[in-house]
Every structure is written in C-alpha cells, then in structure tokens.
Design an enzyme around this catalytic site. Structure first.
Site, mmCIF file in Angstrom:
data_model
loop_
_atom_site.group_PDB
_atom_site.id
_atom_site.type_symbol
_atom_site.label_atom_id
_atom_site.label_comp_id
_atom_site.label_asym_id
_atom_site.label_seq_id
_atom_site.Cartn_x
_atom_site.Cartn_y
_atom_site.Cartn_z
ATOM 1 N N HIS A 188 95.921 -41.134 15.598
ATOM 2 C CA HIS A 188 96.923 -41.097 14.964
ATOM 3 C C HIS A 188 97.275 -39.800 13.927
ATOM 4 O O HIS A 188 98.546 -39.408 13.641
ATOM 5 C CB HIS A 188 97.405 -42.336 14.100
ATOM 6 C CG HIS A 188 97.726 -43.371 15.070
ATOM 7 N ND1 HIS A 188 96.852 -44.206 15.911
ATOM 8 C CD2 HIS A 188 98.865 -43.736 15.607
ATOM 9 C CE1 HIS A 188 97.498 -45.058 16.491
ATOM 10 N NE2 HIS A 188 98.684 -44.638 16.429
ATOM 11 N N GLU A 430 102.143 -51.877 26.439
ATOM 12 C CA GLU A 430 100.956 -51.115 26.258
ATOM 13 C C GLU A 430 99.636 -51.488 26.668
ATOM 14 O O GLU A 430 98.493 -51.116 26.374
ATOM 15 C CB GLU A 430 100.958 -50.440 24.835
ATOM 16 C CG GLU A 430 100.904 -51.353 23.592
ATOM 17 C CD GLU A 430 100.973 -50.941 22.384
ATOM 18 O OE1 GLU A 430 100.827 -49.564 22.281
ATOM 19 O OE2 GLU A 430 101.180 -51.549 21.477
ATOM 20 N N ASP A 454 98.481 -46.070 24.471
ATOM 21 C CA ASP A 454 97.288 -47.201 24.511
ATOM 22 C C ASP A 454 97.606 -47.788 25.941
ATOM 23 O O ASP A 454 96.274 -48.120 26.517
ATOM 24 C CB ASP A 454 97.843 -48.323 23.514
ATOM 25 C CG ASP A 454 97.474 -48.244 22.285
ATOM 26 O OD1 ASP A 454 96.057 -47.948 22.004
ATOM 27 O OD2 ASP A 454 98.079 -48.464 21.154
ATOM 28 N N CYS A 501 107.865 -44.679 24.467
ATOM 29 C CA CYS A 501 107.499 -44.433 22.804
ATOM 30 C C CYS A 501 106.216 -43.542 22.803
ATOM 31 O O CYS A 501 105.966 -43.040 21.629
ATOM 32 C CB CYS A 501 107.836 -45.064 21.911
ATOM 33 S SG CYS A 501 106.746 -46.601 22.016
#
Ligand code: PEP
Ligand code: MG
Length: 551
Positions: A188, A430, A454, A501
C-alpha cells in the site's frame, strides 16, 4: 557516478536531496530529575510551541476547509492549557520528580481514559483529541518533527521501508519522491505513491546508505534507479526524460473534458482511487469521472484512535459533495495484512493476509461496522455515494452486510436523519472463492469491482508484500485474466456492472482485453486518468480480442 538499482513502482523522474526518514520512536522512559524547575521550563516551552503550531494549523484549515474544520485545532490548543490537564501534569512532575515527557504521557493517558469512560458519545470521542494533544506536546519536548521530515526544501525520502500509516502522515508538499531499501510494488505504500503521483523506487537494499543523506540524487521511477553524480551521458538522458515527461503531461491536458469512449462508440467509466478527502483535488485536476475506490481504512490508519461517526461522516460528505453528483464508491474498512492499526489490537498472525482482515473484522465487530455504515449512509444525502465491501468470499457474508445496512437505515429513519435508501451496494471480487460463486453474489448486489492486487495474490499464491517473488507475481497470468472474465460474465448475466479498481486497471497493454470482456469501469490513480482516456479514445472495442487469456 553512483547508481543504485531497485524496482520502479511509481513512474517519473525527479531530482532532489536525499533525506532519511526519521522514525518517531515514542518509547518514553521515566527518569528521575533533580532539577524540576528546568523540566517545568521545558514543558512550558513545549506547550507554547504546541499552541503556536495549532494556531497555524487552524488558520490553514480555515482557508482550505472553512471555520467548522478549524475548530478542531482551536479546541486542541485550548486543551494544551486546560487547567485540570496542566494540573495533572504538574502533580505528576512534583510527586514523581520525573522528566516532563513521562509526566505528560501519564497525565494524557489518565485524561484520555477518563473521557473514554464517559456516557456521552461526544465526550467519549474527545479522548482521541486528548491523545493527539499529548502526542504533540511530547513531540515538542523530544524535538520530533511531525510528518518525519525536518527540511525546508522538498526531498527525496529514503527509508528502510514505510508502513502505509507512516506514509499517510507525511507532509506531501515536502516529498519529491520515495527511495526505499525494502518494500514491494504491490503494497500500500507503493499504491499511495502512485495515488499521489510521486515517483517511487523500492527494493534497493543496503546500497541505499544513510551516509548519502543530503546528497543530490535523481530518481527514475521507470528504470528503478537512484543516481548520484551522474556522468554527462546519464545526465543528458535524465534531462531528456524529464523534458519528455513534462511535454507528455502538457499534451495530456488536451484530454481534459473529453469523453471516455472508443472510436466505435463504447463508453467506459474512468474513475479514480483515493485514500483521503485531500486526494479529490488530484481527481478533479485530472478530470476523473468519479471515485471508484475510496480506501476508507486510511482514515483509520491516519488516526490514533477509532475515528468517530461524525469524523467519518465529515470525510465522506466532503468527498461526496466535492464530486458533485458523480459516483463515489467508498469501501468499508479494509485493515489487516500490511495495513495494521495499533488501537484495533489485532492479534499477531502467522499469515495475516489470510487472517482476520477486512470484512471479517467488520462482521466480527458489529459496533465498528455500524459506526462506519451510519457515517456512510448519512453522507449519502450529500452526493452519489455507493458502498463497497472488501474481501468477500461467501454469499452469507454479503447477506450479513446487507442486513447491517438495513438495520442502519432503519435507525436513521427513526432518528429523522436524511440518507439515500437507494444507495448502491457492491462488493470487491478479489478472492478466487468470490469468482467461483460470482453468479450467486451478483444476484445480491448492484455492482462488482475487481481488486486485481489481492486477486493476483490469492489466485497465484504469491504474497503481494514479498519483493523477491519477481516474475511469479504476474497479474497478466491467464488464471488471473480468466478469473476476471468469469467475473465480468457473471455480472453481465445478472444485469449489473463490473469494474476494476486494482492496479491492473491502469495497465494500458491490457485495455484491449478489458474492452473485449466488456468491463464497464476502470478505477485508477488520478495521474493515470488522462493517459488511459487517450488510449480508450484510439481503441476500437469490436476489434479487441481475448488472446491474452491463452496460455
Ligand atoms: C485490490 O486488492 O486490488 C484492491 C484494490 O484493494 P487493496 O489494494 O487496497 O487491497
Ligand atoms: Mg484488496
């Protein structure tokens, strides 16, 4: 010339001084102090500096977000001088004959606990403010610089690695780029760098030495190189790259205001991924047509305690109102794995990516979930909010999420609080499990959004945090692309829309594949919107094929 090779995880060339991140180690030890007067003078000085800093913050806030937002910092400044709080610190100093930072920490804890135990929800929420104020005074006592960057000029921030919570708390105006010894392109911090449009390189290992502090460096986020004292040829290449980058940015501006449509008339929604209300400025600057993923957990990561319903409501409402009727998809809390939040007291797990994270935490802790859902529904009265649940694997989870939504809507209705009962509800696809049961899930929701970060991790059994997996972590793997196709087919069969996304959405080489699958929406970092639009506008959807799915 010094050349350090790493892995480029956010594009762009920049030049600036290297600055090593100052980790704020707030381990406070009690010391016996002979000279109490000197400690009290240090304390008075730290209090004064805290009040001045809070005054500056309140002013900045008033200019950027209005009076209401500035009140928070003004209240904090009042707490610094609050009679009871100061008396408690002084008593501690006198009775323990200790150092000022220890006295402030103890007093702060006592006060925060006292507020947290109050019946009134508003007063309970003030315990987070007390903790903030306490941290500020301690930082000033210890000379710790908020945001970790004590420099007057913007820098290239070097570090061993940065946790997402650390990255979030940095003063972005001071960062030209990131250079990390560790890290991974799929974690992240790298995602945040891309969201902020800041060049970043990770995996540089020990070659990125703290002795290089202050030296002027170039970083090239495309090649993954940090260069110091470049020879003439390298310098010329870097300059040319920089000029091209600026020309391209200028050229892309011509895409602003254009429709996201292929040459044969297929429209696709190009939305943005954001982590905080501040990112909306970049969405607007890049003409994003909506928010496809607001990672709400970053609000929790940037906070020292559970954000209250009102705090969350303000953040969601700000984004919804600023987007002015364009869709804003807010994902419910997705913590766990690399996004660790201290005050959640999550147990240490052997495999945190497979552990108690994301929707599992919300379903296990209904109060946390309810607070967030109330804030989301309240914000739905101020724009086109949609709610999205992460890490779904089963139909029962979605049913429980929907039940929690129904309960919250019932409460708000009874309280006469406005909300939009038609708020769209979607899930992130995901996990392989959600792909396999996608046809059943599609009957329960309004949209799917595929989290390819993911989905790649779980489909290929490759830890997204691990920097050594190299070519094994391959989002282009036919298994991942076929999972995407199955998801898109299931969505369309049920008559709902499907987006992407995850980071793959911005991969221009896969745009023909996404068009061939009939993907309806791509949500990307703000800086990727205009290049993606340019590519869409020269594509012919009917000619696109699914050959990328072949082995
Ligand atoms: C994803 O997994 O692709 C995603 C968008 O969510 P995150 O990266 O925050 O896990
Ligand atoms: Mg995810």
């Amino acid at each position: 010339m010094i050349l350090i090779q790493g892995k480029g995880v956010s594009r762009g060339v920049v030049k600036g001084p290297l600055y090593f991140y100052q980790r704020t180690d707030r381990q406070i030890v009690q010391r016996v102090c002979e000279d109490l007067e000197a400690e009290k003078a240090r304390l008075a000085d730290a209090q004064q500096r805290s009040i001045e800093q809070l005054g500056v913050l309140a002013e900045k806030c008033r200019e950027e977000a209005g009076d209401e937002a500035a009140v928070l910092f003004e209240t904090h400044a009042m707490f610094v001088e609050d009679d009871d709080y100061v008396e408690c610190i002084m008593d501690m100093l006198d009775s323990e004959q200790c150092n000022a930072e220890y006295a402030v920490q103890q007093a702060g804890e006592q006060f925060a606990a006292m507020f947290a135990a109050m019946d009134d929800a508003y007063m309970r929420a003030r315990s987070a403010d007390i903790r903030d104020v306490t941290t500020r005074i301690i930082n000033n006592l210890l000379g710790i610089v908020e945001g970790g960057i004590d420099s007057d000029v913007p820098v290239i921030l070097a570090a061993d690695d940065l946790a997402p919570s650390e990255t979030l708390q940095l003063d972005k105006s001071k960062i030209l780029g990131f250079a990390l010894q560790g890290g991974s392109g799929n974690g992240h911090t790298a995602i945040l760098a891309r969201t902020m449009g800041i060049p970043a390189i990770c995996g540089m290992g020990d070659a990125l030495k703290p002795e290089l502090e202050g030296r002027t460096a170039y970083i090239d986020g495309e090649t993954g190189r940090v260069i110091l004292d470049p020879d003439n040829l390298t310098l010329q290449t870097l300059r040319e790259k920089f000029e091209k980058q600026e020309q391209l940015k200028a050229l892309m501006q011509t895409m602003r205001g254009q429709e996201d449509v292929t040459l044969d008339g297929r429209h696709i929604n190009v939305y943005c991924n954001i982590g905080s209300p501040e990112d909306v400025a970049a969405v607007q600057a890049n003409d994003g047509q909506g928010i496809g993923l607001f990672r709400s957990e970053f609000l929790y990561l940037a906070s020292s305690d559970y954000p209250t319903e009102d705090e969350q409501f303000e953040a969601y409402k700000t984004v919804a109102a600023a987007m002015n009727g364009k869709r804003v998809i807010i994902r419910t809390l997705d913590i766990g794995a690399d996004k660790n939040v201290g005050y959640f007291d999550l147990k240490k797990e052997e495999n945190p990516a497979l552990g108690v994270r994301a929707i599992r935490i919300c379903l296990n802790r209904p109060e946390v979930f309810r607070t967030q859902l109330r804030a989301l529904y309240r914000a739905s009265a101020f724009g086109k909010v949609a709610i999205m649940f992460p890490m779904i694997t089963s139909v029962w989870e979605v049913k429980e999420c929907r039940r929690a939504c129904e309960a919250v809507m019932k409460e708000l209705k009874a309280e006469g609080i406005p909300f939009n009962p038609e708020t769209e509800i979607g899930i992130m696809v995901e996990t392989p499990a959600s792909v396999f049961v996608a046809e059943d899930l599609a009957k329960l929701v309004d949209f799917f959004s595929v989290g390819t970060n993911d989905l790649t991790q779980y489909t290929l059994a490759c830890d997204r945090q691990c920097n050594d997996l190299g070519k094994f972590f391959d989002p282009h793997h036919p298994a991942v692309l076929r999972a995407l196709k199955m998801t898109a087919d299931a969505a369309h069969k049920a008559g709902i829309w499907v987006g992407i996304c995850g980071e793959l959405g911005a991969d221009l080489s896969l745009l023909p594949t996404f068009l061939a699958m009939g993907i309806d929406e791509l949500s990307v970092s703000p800086a990727s919107v205009l290049p993606l639009r340019a590519e869409i506008r020269k594509s012919i959807a009917q000619l696109c094929t699914l050959e990328a799915l072949e082995c």
